[in-house]
Design a protein around this motif. Structure first.
Motif, short mmCIF file in Angstrom:
data_model
loop_
_atom_site.label_atom_id
_atom_site.label_comp_id
_atom_site.label_asym_id
_atom_site.label_seq_id
_atom_site.Cartn_x
_atom_site.Cartn_y
_atom_site.Cartn_z
N TRP A 18 -25.57 -25.97 -3.09
CA TRP A 18 -25.27 -24.57 -2.80
C TRP A 18 -24.22 -24.46 -1.69
O TRP A 18 -23.37 -23.57 -1.73
CB TRP A 18 -26.53 -23.82 -2.39
CG TRP A 18 -27.21 -24.35 -1.15
CD1 TRP A 18 -28.22 -25.26 -1.10
CD2 TRP A 18 -26.91 -24.01 0.21
NE1 TRP A 18 -28.58 -25.52 0.20
CE2 TRP A 18 -27.80 -24.75 1.03
CE3 TRP A 18 -26.00 -23.16 0.81
CZ2 TRP A 18 -27.78 -24.67 2.41
CZ3 TRP A 18 -25.98 -23.08 2.20
CH2 TRP A 18 -26.87 -23.82 2.99
N ARG A 19 -24.28 -25.38 -0.72
CA ARG A 19 -23.29 -25.32 0.36
C ARG A 19 -21.91 -25.70 -0.16
O ARG A 19 -20.90 -25.13 0.26
CB ARG A 19 -23.71 -26.24 1.49
CG ARG A 19 -22.73 -26.27 2.65
CD ARG A 19 -23.31 -26.93 3.86
NE ARG A 19 -22.37 -26.91 4.98
CZ ARG A 19 -22.68 -27.26 6.22
NH1 ARG A 19 -23.92 -27.65 6.49
NH2 ARG A 19 -21.79 -27.21 7.18
N GLU A 61 -16.44 -23.95 -1.41
CA GLU A 61 -15.34 -23.84 -2.38
C GLU A 61 -14.88 -22.39 -2.52
O GLU A 61 -13.67 -22.11 -2.61
CB GLU A 61 -15.79 -24.40 -3.74
CG GLU A 61 -15.96 -25.91 -3.75
CD GLU A 61 -16.45 -26.41 -5.09
OE1 GLU A 61 -16.80 -25.54 -5.94
OE2 GLU A 61 -16.49 -27.64 -5.29
N ARG A 62 -15.84 -21.46 -2.53
CA ARG A 62 -15.46 -20.04 -2.61
C ARG A 62 -14.71 -19.60 -1.36
O ARG A 62 -13.76 -18.80 -1.44
CB ARG A 62 -16.71 -19.17 -2.82
CG ARG A 62 -17.32 -19.29 -4.20
CD ARG A 62 -18.21 -18.09 -4.49
NE ARG A 62 -19.38 -18.06 -3.62
CZ ARG A 62 -20.58 -18.58 -3.96
NH1 ARG A 62 -20.72 -19.16 -5.16
NH2 ARG A 62 -21.59 -18.50 -3.14
N ARG A 95 -9.54 -17.99 1.12
CA ARG A 95 -8.49 -18.19 2.12
C ARG A 95 -7.13 -18.40 1.47
O ARG A 95 -6.10 -17.89 1.95
CB ARG A 95 -8.84 -19.37 3.01
CG ARG A 95 -9.98 -19.07 3.98
CD ARG A 95 -10.39 -20.30 4.76
NE ARG A 95 -11.42 -19.98 5.76
CZ ARG A 95 -12.08 -20.89 6.47
NH1 ARG A 95 -11.80 -22.18 6.30
NH2 ARG A 95 -12.98 -20.51 7.34
N ALA A 96 -7.11 -19.17 0.37
CA ALA A 96 -5.84 -19.39 -0.33
C ALA A 96 -5.31 -18.08 -0.91
O ALA A 96 -4.08 -17.81 -0.88
CB ALA A 96 -6.04 -20.42 -1.44
N ILE A 106 -15.55 -13.97 3.56
CA ILE A 106 -15.52 -15.28 4.22
C ILE A 106 -16.47 -15.29 5.42
O ILE A 106 -17.23 -16.24 5.63
CB ILE A 106 -14.09 -15.62 4.65
CG1 ILE A 106 -13.21 -15.86 3.42
CG2 ILE A 106 -14.08 -16.85 5.56
CD1 ILE A 106 -11.75 -16.10 3.75
N THR A 107 -16.46 -14.22 6.21
CA THR A 107 -17.35 -14.15 7.37
C THR A 107 -18.81 -14.15 6.94
O THR A 107 -19.65 -14.84 7.54
CB THR A 107 -17.05 -12.87 8.17
OG1 THR A 107 -15.67 -12.87 8.57
CG2 THR A 107 -17.92 -12.80 9.42
N ALA A 108 -19.13 -13.40 5.88
CA ALA A 108 -20.52 -13.36 5.40
C ALA A 108 -20.95 -14.72 4.87
O ALA A 108 -22.08 -15.17 5.12
CB ALA A 108 -20.65 -12.30 4.30
#
Length: 375
Positions: A185-186, A191-192, A197-198, A250-252
């Motif tokens: 899961w990590r 990867e997400r 970010r890309a 991304i923060t979440a």
């Protein structure tokens, strides 16, 4: 059993339950093997020698190191008129060649690329193989020049035992196995995060005026399924909103990983507190520090310390040194500490057999366990 124990040790007061618990502990902890238990039984009750069963006699035959037929299930063609000596010699030669190949392979392999040694069952057959290889290691260990070579010999011998008894060995090195410890899961969340970010970088480039075909295609895919068109007059505001949305995701996701990591750490610390509090407190006081760079070579290390210690330096000491020297004059010097092999053996005697104390991947059993190569 309790009545017999009372006759042998009349001065000790032991209940039947306590005696049964101690016997169960000795049998489960494998402190004594079958041959040792049989020897203790015969010494305690000599009269039972006459009532020894055929199974006890067969167990003693299996425990003998010379009888390799019981230790190795390798088919050997022998003459029916032979007494088994030829079979034993062939089996010994096969085991010796396997040992030589394993030691040579271990010496030329780095720690990271060594295979993972599995835990083997402490059966009569496996113990017989270990006892048979023990005398073969004397020559290698006597010729060992340093600790690294000794460790390579022990690891090679353990590898040979696993191959002889047919234990399953992992083909990949231990470094590859360690990377699989990251939860799936990590990996998916990370990867997400990388993809988000890309995509943010591409959206920022498009907002800055970069209208390359690849960037335009990626921006259109980012707004797929919505009513947003690149020709809208408020497209710049839409891009800003999309970038902010990705940053919040991304923060979440980062908080999610951090929350589950902290929960996992607390869970493992609670388990360690119940099993080994001393180890937990040490880990809290001295956190692990892992080096990121490569280790310096021997020449650079010698040159560094030679510059520090080879040149004499005159230090100007203050008056406080005389005060400290006077206070320490009455202290009796400590006797020199001499660590003997018996001290090391006693310190590690009760360690778990299948614990790996170092980075070499060698289980404690192969070094100091009962009937192991180091005993």
């Amino acid at each position: 059993m309790h009545r017999l124990f009372a006759e042998l040790e009349p001065s000790l007061t032991v209940t039947e339950q306590n005696l049964a618990d101690r016997v169960r502990y000795l049998l489960r902890s494998n402190i004594f093997d079958v041959a040792e238990l049989e020897r203790l039984r015969r010494e305690a009750v000599p009269s039972l020698d006459e009532n020894a069963t055929a199974e006890d006699a067969a167990a003693q035959i299996v425990e003998q190191p010379a009888n390799v037929d019981a230790a190795v299930n390798t088919p050997v063609m022998v003459d029916s008129n032979d007494d088994g000596t030829v079979a034993q010699e062939l089996e010994l030669e096969h085991m010796r060649s396997t040992l030589e190949e394993a030691i040579a392979e271990t010496r030329s392999t780095s720690l990271e690329n060594r295979p993972r040694l599995p835990r083997i069952a402490l059966s009569k057959r496996n113990l017989a193989v270990v006892r048979t290889l023990n005398p073969m290691l004397v020559t290698y260990l006597e010729a060992s020049r340093d600790l690294w070579e000794t460790n390579s010999i022990l690891f090679g011998a353990a590898l040979a035992v696993c191959r002889i008894i047919g234990a399953k060995l992992s083909t990949a090195g231990r470094a590859t196995g360690q990377s699989s410890a990251i939860p799936a899961w990590r990996i998916r969340i990370e990867e997400r995060i990388a993809k988000a970010r890309a995509l943010i970088d591409i959206l920022i480039c498009f907002r800055s005026g970069n209208n390359g075909p690849r960037i335009v295609r990626t921006v259109r895919m980012a707004f797929a399924g919505t009513n947003v068109s690149l020709s809208q007059p408020d497209i710049m505001q839409k891009l800003t909103d999309r970038i902010d949305h990705l940053k919040r995701r991304i923060t979440a996701s980062g908080k999610w990983i951090r929350r589950y990591t902290e929960r996992s750490t607390r869970f493992n610390q609670n388990l360690l507190f119940h099993s080994d509090p001393k180890r937990l407190y040490k880990s809290l006081e001295r956190p692990k520090v892992r080096g990121t760079g490569s280790a310096p070579n021997q020449a650079d290390t010698v040159a560094f310390w030679r510059d520090l210690w080879s040149e004499p330096v005159n230090h100007s000491e203050g008056p406080w040194t005389e005060v400290v020297a006077g206070q320490c004059a009455s202290i009796t010097p400590m006797d020199p500490v001499i660590i003997t092999p018996d001290d090391v053996a006693e310190a590690v005697r009760r360690a778990p057999n299948w614990q790996i104390p170092g980075l070499d991947g060698l289980h404690h059993y192969w070094s100091f366990g009962h009937h192991s190569f180091g005993s």
